[in-house]
Scaffold this motif. Sequence first.
Motif, PDB file in Angstrom:
ATOM      1  N   UNK A 471      -6.294   6.434   8.013  1.00  0.00           N
ATOM      2  CA  UNK A 471      -4.879   6.785   8.129  1.00  0.00           C
ATOM      3  C   UNK A 471      -4.020   5.886   7.227  1.00  0.00           C
ATOM      4  N   UNK A 472      -4.301   4.576   7.220  1.00  0.00           N
ATOM      5  CA  UNK A 472      -3.535   3.661   6.370  1.00  0.00           C
ATOM      6  C   UNK A 472      -3.744   3.981   4.896  1.00  0.00           C
ATOM      7  N   UNK A 473      -4.966   4.384   4.536  1.00  0.00           N
ATOM      8  CA  UNK A 473      -5.237   4.739   3.134  1.00  0.00           C
ATOM      9  C   UNK A 473      -4.404   5.949   2.719  1.00  0.00           C
ATOM     10  N   UNK A 474      -4.330   6.940   3.579  1.00  0.00           N
ATOM     11  CA  UNK A 474      -3.542   8.133   3.251  1.00  0.00           C
ATOM     12  C   UNK A 474      -2.065   7.777   3.121  1.00  0.00           C
ATOM     13  N   UNK A 475      -1.549   6.980   4.059  1.00  0.00           N
ATOM     14  CA  UNK A 475      -0.140   6.586   4.007  1.00  0.00           C
ATOM     15  C   UNK A 475       0.147   5.782   2.737  1.00  0.00           C
ATOM     16  N   UNK A 476      -0.734   4.836   2.393  1.00  0.00           N
ATOM     17  CA  UNK A 476      -0.517   4.023   1.211  1.00  0.00           C
ATOM     18  C   UNK A 476      -0.634   4.854  -0.067  1.00  0.00           C
ATOM     19  N   UNK A 477      -1.488   5.848  -0.087  1.00  0.00           N
ATOM     20  CA  UNK A 477      -1.590   6.711  -1.263  1.00  0.00           C
ATOM     21  C   UNK A 477      -0.314   7.527  -1.454  1.00  0.00           C
ATOM     22  N   UNK A 478       0.274   8.012  -0.374  1.00  0.00           N
ATOM     23  CA  UNK A 478       1.538   8.746  -0.480  1.00  0.00           C
ATOM     24  C   UNK A 478       2.648   7.829  -0.979  1.00  0.00           C
ATOM     25  N   UNK A 479       2.694   6.627  -0.438  1.00  0.00           N
ATOM     26  CA  UNK A 479       3.700   5.657  -0.882  1.00  0.00           C
ATOM     27  C   UNK A 479       3.486   5.291  -2.352  1.00  0.00           C
ATOM     28  N   UNK A 480       2.222   5.089  -2.748  1.00  0.00           N
ATOM     29  CA  UNK A 480       1.918   4.722  -4.127  1.00  0.00           C
ATOM     30  C   UNK A 480       2.309   5.838  -5.092  1.00  0.00           C
ATOM     31  N   UNK A 481       2.075   7.076  -4.687  1.00  0.00           N
ATOM     32  CA  UNK A 481       2.448   8.204  -5.552  1.00  0.00           C
ATOM     33  C   UNK A 481       3.958   8.210  -5.786  1.00  0.00           C
ATOM     34  N   UNK A 482       4.718   7.958  -4.742  1.00  0.00           N
ATOM     35  CA  UNK A 482       6.180   7.924  -4.863  1.00  0.00           C
ATOM     36  C   UNK A 482       6.617   6.764  -5.758  1.00  0.00           C
ATOM     37  N   UNK A 483       6.024   5.574  -5.565  1.00  0.00           N
ATOM     38  CA  UNK A 483       6.426   4.414  -6.353  1.00  0.00           C
ATOM     39  C   UNK A 483       5.997   4.562  -7.814  1.00  0.00           C
ATOM     40  N   UNK A 484       4.842   5.187  -8.079  1.00  0.00           N
ATOM     41  CA  UNK A 484       4.425   5.407  -9.461  1.00  0.00           C
ATOM     42  C   UNK A 484       5.410   6.311 -10.199  1.00  0.00           C
ATOM     43  N   UNK A 485       5.936   7.304  -9.493  1.00  0.00           N
ATOM     44  CA  UNK A 485       6.945   8.171 -10.116  1.00  0.00           C
ATOM     45  C   UNK A 485       8.202   7.375 -10.429  1.00  0.00           C
ATOM     46  N   UNK A 486       8.608   6.502  -9.521  1.00  0.00           N
ATOM     47  CA  UNK A 486       9.787   5.668  -9.770  1.00  0.00           C
ATOM     48  C   UNK A 486       9.562   4.737 -10.963  1.00  0.00           C
ATOM     49  N   UNK A 487       8.332   4.197 -11.077  1.00  0.00           N
ATOM     50  CA  UNK A 487       8.031   3.311 -12.202  1.00  0.00           C
ATOM     51  C   UNK A 487       8.137   4.047 -13.531  1.00  0.00           C
ATOM     52  N   UNK A 488       7.721   5.313 -13.555  1.00  0.00           N
ATOM     53  CA  UNK A 488       7.832   6.100 -14.784  1.00  0.00           C
ATOM     54  C   UNK A 488       9.291   6.293 -15.174  1.00  0.00           C
ATOM     55  N   UNK A 489      10.153   6.476 -14.162  1.00  0.00           N
ATOM     56  CA  UNK A 489      11.574   6.633 -14.463  1.00  0.00           C
ATOM     57  C   UNK A 489      12.164   5.349 -15.045  1.00  0.00           C
ATOM     58  N   UNK A 490      11.628   4.185 -14.585  1.00  0.00           N
ATOM     59  CA  UNK A 490      12.167   2.899 -15.051  1.00  0.00           C
ATOM     60  C   UNK A 490      11.599   2.496 -16.401  1.00  0.00           C
ATOM     61  N   UNK A 491      10.661   3.260 -16.925  1.00  0.00           N
ATOM     62  CA  UNK A 491      10.052   2.913 -18.202  1.00  0.00           C
ATOM     63  C   UNK A 491      10.929   3.308 -19.388  1.00  0.00           C
ATOM     64  N   UNK A 492      12.038   3.974 -19.156  1.00  0.00           N
ATOM     65  CA  UNK A 492      12.898   4.397 -20.257  1.00  0.00           C
ATOM     66  C   UNK A 492      13.495   3.215 -21.001  1.00  0.00           C
ATOM     67  N   UNK A 493      13.811   3.429 -22.287  1.00  0.00           N
ATOM     68  CA  UNK A 493      14.404   2.399 -23.133  1.00  0.00           C
ATOM     69  C   UNK A 493      15.888   2.696 -23.293  1.00  0.00           C
ATOM     70  N   UNK A 494      16.733   1.664 -23.160  1.00  0.00           N
ATOM     71  CA  UNK A 494      18.186   1.824 -23.232  1.00  0.00           C
ATOM     72  C   UNK A 494      18.670   1.306 -24.581  1.00  0.00           C
ATOM     73  N   UNK A 495      19.402   2.086 -25.351  1.00  0.00           N
ATOM     74  CA  UNK A 495      19.920   1.605 -26.644  1.00  0.00           C
ATOM     75  C   UNK A 495      21.109   0.671 -26.444  1.00  0.00           C
TER      76      UNK A 495
END
Length: 1517
Positions: A471-495
């Motif tokens: 159960x903890x593995x499933x919960x952590x995988x869902x949380x990780x998927x959400x945080x990985x998406x957020x990390x991709x959004x923060x990877x942008x470069x600002x001029x």
Amino acid sequence: METLSSALQGLLQSETANYAIDLSTRGKVLEVLRRMSSNIRNFDVASPKELEPFMETSLSTMTAMMISANSVPKNGNKAPPRDMLFAADMTYDTDIGDDLDLVVPTGTTDVLTNSVLQNSGRKFANHVTEMLEILQGISAEIQAKLVKGEFVSAKTDSGASMLITKIGEEMLVNGLTIKSPEEQRAKTIFPKRFCPSKQFDEYSICRTEIGITVVHWPCITHYYSATANYLSYKSSIMQAEVSLEQKVVEVSGQKNPIIFEIPRTPETLPEPRRANVTANMNSNINLVYHYFNISMPMGAYTFEITPSKPNARMILLIGHNMFPTPTNYLRAQNVSELPLVNGSRVFFVNSAQNGNRTGKFVAGVGVLKPGATLSNVTQGDLDKTFRDDYDFRIFVSACYFFNQSTTLWVGDGLEVNDAEYFLTKCATPHLTGFGTGFLPTPNDVDFDFLIANMGFLDNSTLYVVLILFLFLYIIMMLWSHFKDKKDLERLGVIPFPDNKPEDKYIYEITTFTGPDSEAPCESNIFMILSGEYGESEVRSLPKPTLNLYRRYDRYGFVMTTAAPLGPIHYLRVFHDNYGRPPYDSWQLERVVIRDLQERRIYTFETNAWLSYSHESGKVDQTFVCAENNEEGNSFSNEMYNRTNRGANQDHMWMSMFLRPIGSRFSRKGRVTVSTLFLYLSMAVNAMWYQTKKESGIDAYLYIGPIPLTVDLALTGLLVLLVVYPVTLPFVMIFKRARPRKFKRCRALDAIEKQKKKQLKDSGLDEVLAEAKSKIPIDETKLVKRTKDTPVIKCLPWWTRLIAWILALLLIALSAFFVWSYGIMWGNIKTIKWFSSFFSSFLISLVVTQWLKVIFGAVFLSIFSKVRMVTEDIDCDEDLPHLKPDEEWKHSEELDPQNVRSVHRVKGVDISEAEVALLRTKLKKNREMKSVLRGVIVYCGFLVILLIIANDRADYNAFLMRQNLYNTFMDPLHPELAASKMASKDDFWRWMYEVVLKQIRCSRFYNGKPPLQLKGFLNDQNNRIMGYAILMQNRNQRFACNVVQPMDDIISDCSGTRGLDIEDQTDFCAEWTIKNGSMRETCFVEEFHYRTASQLQTLPEIGTLGIYGGGGYVFRLKGHIDDVTKNLKRIQAMHWIDRRTRKVSLSFSVYNANVNLFATCLISVEFVEGGGVVVRSRFEPVKLLNLGSSFYDKFLILCEILFVLATVFFTLKEIWEIKKRRWEYFSSYWSWTELSLLFFSYMEVFMYFYKALLIQEVMRVFNETQGNAYVRTDSAVLVDQYYVWTMGVIMFASILKLIKLLQFNKRMDVLALTIRRCWDDLSYFLIAFTVIFFAFCALFYFMFLTQLQDFSYITGSVVQCFSMLLGKFEFQSMQQANEFSPILFFVFSLLNSMILVNIMLTIILQAFTEIKLELQKRSNRYDILDFIWFIAKKTARLQPNPVNQILPSNDFKNPRAAEYEEDGQLPDKVDQLMVYINDTYFDGKLNTKDSMAMKRAFAIHRKAVFGPTKRRIFSSED
């Protein structure tokens, strides 16, 4: 007599009739037997044969008495009704006894029944002793009437028999066999050349007349012994005695053993069982398993097997605490080679061959394949077609004798020579009563029970753990998927906002913010880049937002310039301090600049605060590129950078939450690897515990329901060493595997988007703006390239897919193995397995992962030259070849003689008055905030200390100690007080009148027995842990020599005392030399030495000397009447004599009302010159935290906080030492800090060491219900040191408050006063010490033999100090010496009136001077004003100030710039090197190559100055 015998014989017909005889009736029967036997010598008989009827009647009566008495305890909790009527009047024994599993009944009837049974057992034990003495007397009288070669015998219907004979020893030359009646099948076999007379005379010729008495009892004689359960209930007892001149000979130490063939009752043996081979054959190993237990020491076992068909290839394997296999077994035998007895093959292992093994045994039966042999059998040699059933029977045998001294059935020195269906053969080197025991426990073991036992309720712990982790593995995988998406959004470069659309040269700038809580920045940030070809203008970074410039984060920016700047040498960063405090500053950890055209990287390891209130106090700093900065490349900086990155990137557990957003290793991958680690740890732990025997759980510390012990922690560490190498390849694959497709460079997308917006804002349409915003690409270079070249070779993308599949398969496989092992365990073993796994997790989380990060950083910092600044995401972006501008090819280097703009721009000048004032104000506010925070935190630390220390200070401990002291040392009757002891006679009287009455709970005031108070002292509140002991330390023989001429009068002396002359020899009774004798008097335990480890005691420092932890012990154990009797026995044996130096009474108690243990020690030291010295020690201590209340849990939290605070203060002091170096050790406050840390670590060590000792004490306490002998001396001693250390820590910690409060000038008055007067005071103290010690020596020699306080030099010093304080006994001093009044007057005048006043004058003078000086000094910090300011700001009564200082973009005065310290040195050095090159080397020197410059300088030096002038260019110049 016959009537009495007939009446008692009726008892044998019914067990119910046994309850008709009460204790009184048994006593009367015994009295009749005694009277009749005492008149036997008066019988006038023509032949001893005429006494056989009397022998038969007596034997029959005794047998009936024994059998009827044995049936009462056999039936459990039922007592004779008549005895129950008088139960309240019987002696109620409050002794715990030998039953370690004793549970005191709760009901009154049950308690009284238990009391009756105990009294019956004790009294009947005395009855049996008296009956055997009567029988011995009858034998002696009959032997007196026999002539040589004559015998008499008797047998009874109940199965008892007796034979008495008189023979000459010459008849024993060839041995002698004495048979009981044929139906009894008992024999006594004396060996050849048996000569009892040699027990008295070693030179005997073995022709003396001796008497032999052999008795066969059909029941157990001493059934009430604590170890009677070793014997079978229907075991026969053989008893043999040899007498010489009507005195019993103690036969012992026979080289050729005496054999007793003791019959056993066949109906008590198990019937043979049929083994169904087809149903019970093991599916993995072709064997049929049976198990049996040997719970008794000195046991032998017999395995009888009857095959249904003769089979010469059948084998038998035996294993101990394991299942035997063809390659791993204890014993192996071909069944066809076993002896055939009554149609069965018998495999017998005697007690010597068994080696005293106990526990679980497993027998395996199988058949070998044709041609296979037992000597080299393997698993493949077992026949799978074995299907022939067989009958089998297993029984265990043992031999025991009754030890009169210990009243126990023991097997010392005995062997089971043979064991058959009807009898057991016992071999013994001595004579007494012998019996046999056996334990038939056959059963089948079936290994195919996994499916049948996989129910949830039977394996709830296992299923809950597996389901919880899934159960903890499933919960952590869902949380990780959400945080990985957020990390991709923060990877942008600002001029940069001030990028111009016409600028084409592109730089990507990445900043890294530090980890401090005040690291984020809300101020406006500016930046200047300076390269070899040019410099940028003052560039503005994007405005701070909630997602920009946060702690622990990295941000990418893109900057454009009109032309290339060339290799970047300098970076200048500053801000306007506009943010709200404390976020007006910025902790800049690193800046990475990438030239996208040239694909070059420039790293600036800044590690700096841009702040007025931190470190340098600057918001404007210039940094040199790491490639040109030796300081930036130092080991300390490299170590800091790698450790910080490793904590975020390589720590298995922390990296899930602190993962760098530029890493390929996603959070989902990290969660999966961590889950794999957990499941593999569970599986390896399961494999480990599969081989361990199940036992109880003993732990001092519990985290929830999970126990933690040292054994489990070590197991967890070993498991970690196995699991970590398995998970490492998965980590490497997830880190190094490339993505399947590269993405276009984010910086190009960002700059194109900005240009398009700028062009549209300037008026261009959508299409034209889109076209002009495109970055020109060099179409001639079509080879794709990534933005950065990876430092470490990457792996193909498909390896990541394989790693995912293998990781999930391994998780599933591990879960399956855990499930398979777990369903075969009990609940206790499952919990221990999970505890070990949890230990692995904790060790990994707290220890090993951090060690991996630190050691990895050290190794790479020393040996690796690769700079780990390239992130994975930069190697996974596609960067096309950008088209260069023609003008860029003609870029020229900047003139090194000119000051660069990066140094000339004013920015923020800290020398300006306004800036300097603000800087001072902010820095002081920060310091005051730090001081205030330090005081508050330290006060919190003091509160934690007080809570921990207060838990050790319990007023009930004082009251408990006072009660124990009054009970044993100062009873109500003054004449019985321990302080009144003057001789060993007084000691014995004190033992009888005080100790024996107080060590057990006696009857209440109304005469009622103290029901349910077993094990309690007479105060009815303190329960004794086990029993008390008396231990004696005595001197060796010949410890001293009598001096001349007194040696003619006195033969020997006992000496003084000392560890080197303590006796450690075993003696016979009355301290006679043993010399290998086996007489019964040599088995008296009180005269046998016991070591300190056996007694669990420590050496003792007494008043008169030091004593070892071992000694001669008397146990105050058993019924109080028996203890009194035994105490009188050892008193009569002169247990205390003139060689006795100390006798101590020691025991431990526990008071459940106040949760306190107490160790009690009363030592009586016998003075060599006569008399005794009594010393007592009662030490109550709290060893257990109940853990059930909120306070107990809060206390554990405080203890954890104390450990964390100790670690924090350690790191703080290490930082101070690094910063101040040797100056640190010049301050006494520094030594105070180090001492405080030392004692804190000592406190932590003693806490855990005490926990281990308490864990061992509680293990014994729990296993034995608190009924075993338990000593808490070691735990109490460590706890005592623990409390003392806590006192030292409290003392130093409270004094440290003076240091923290030194911001107030008045807090220094004490230290300044002592410092001012120290010179005068030191000389005065020397004079005072000399005069004072002279008086101490004078009083010591004058009152040495008269007053106890002055009998030793240290006591004299203490007493003289008391006299200074006005505490003395003048009357005693006057009586001791007539000169004492004069001496006392001189002492008082000189010391109390003159010297003390001189000392006060010196101190007061210094204090007055310091007070005047402090009046002219101001406080360092006005903390109260600052607190008021913070309070108003918090309450919004005062706005939060904004201290903005706008940077200036103007250039500085060149002359003033020459004296700036702000990064000018590298530029000036460049200018100097150009000048030297042009002047002395005609421009031929390569200033970029340091080695070439050194060689050129050396050649020029020799040419100009010659070899004799070389020192001019030395390092000293």
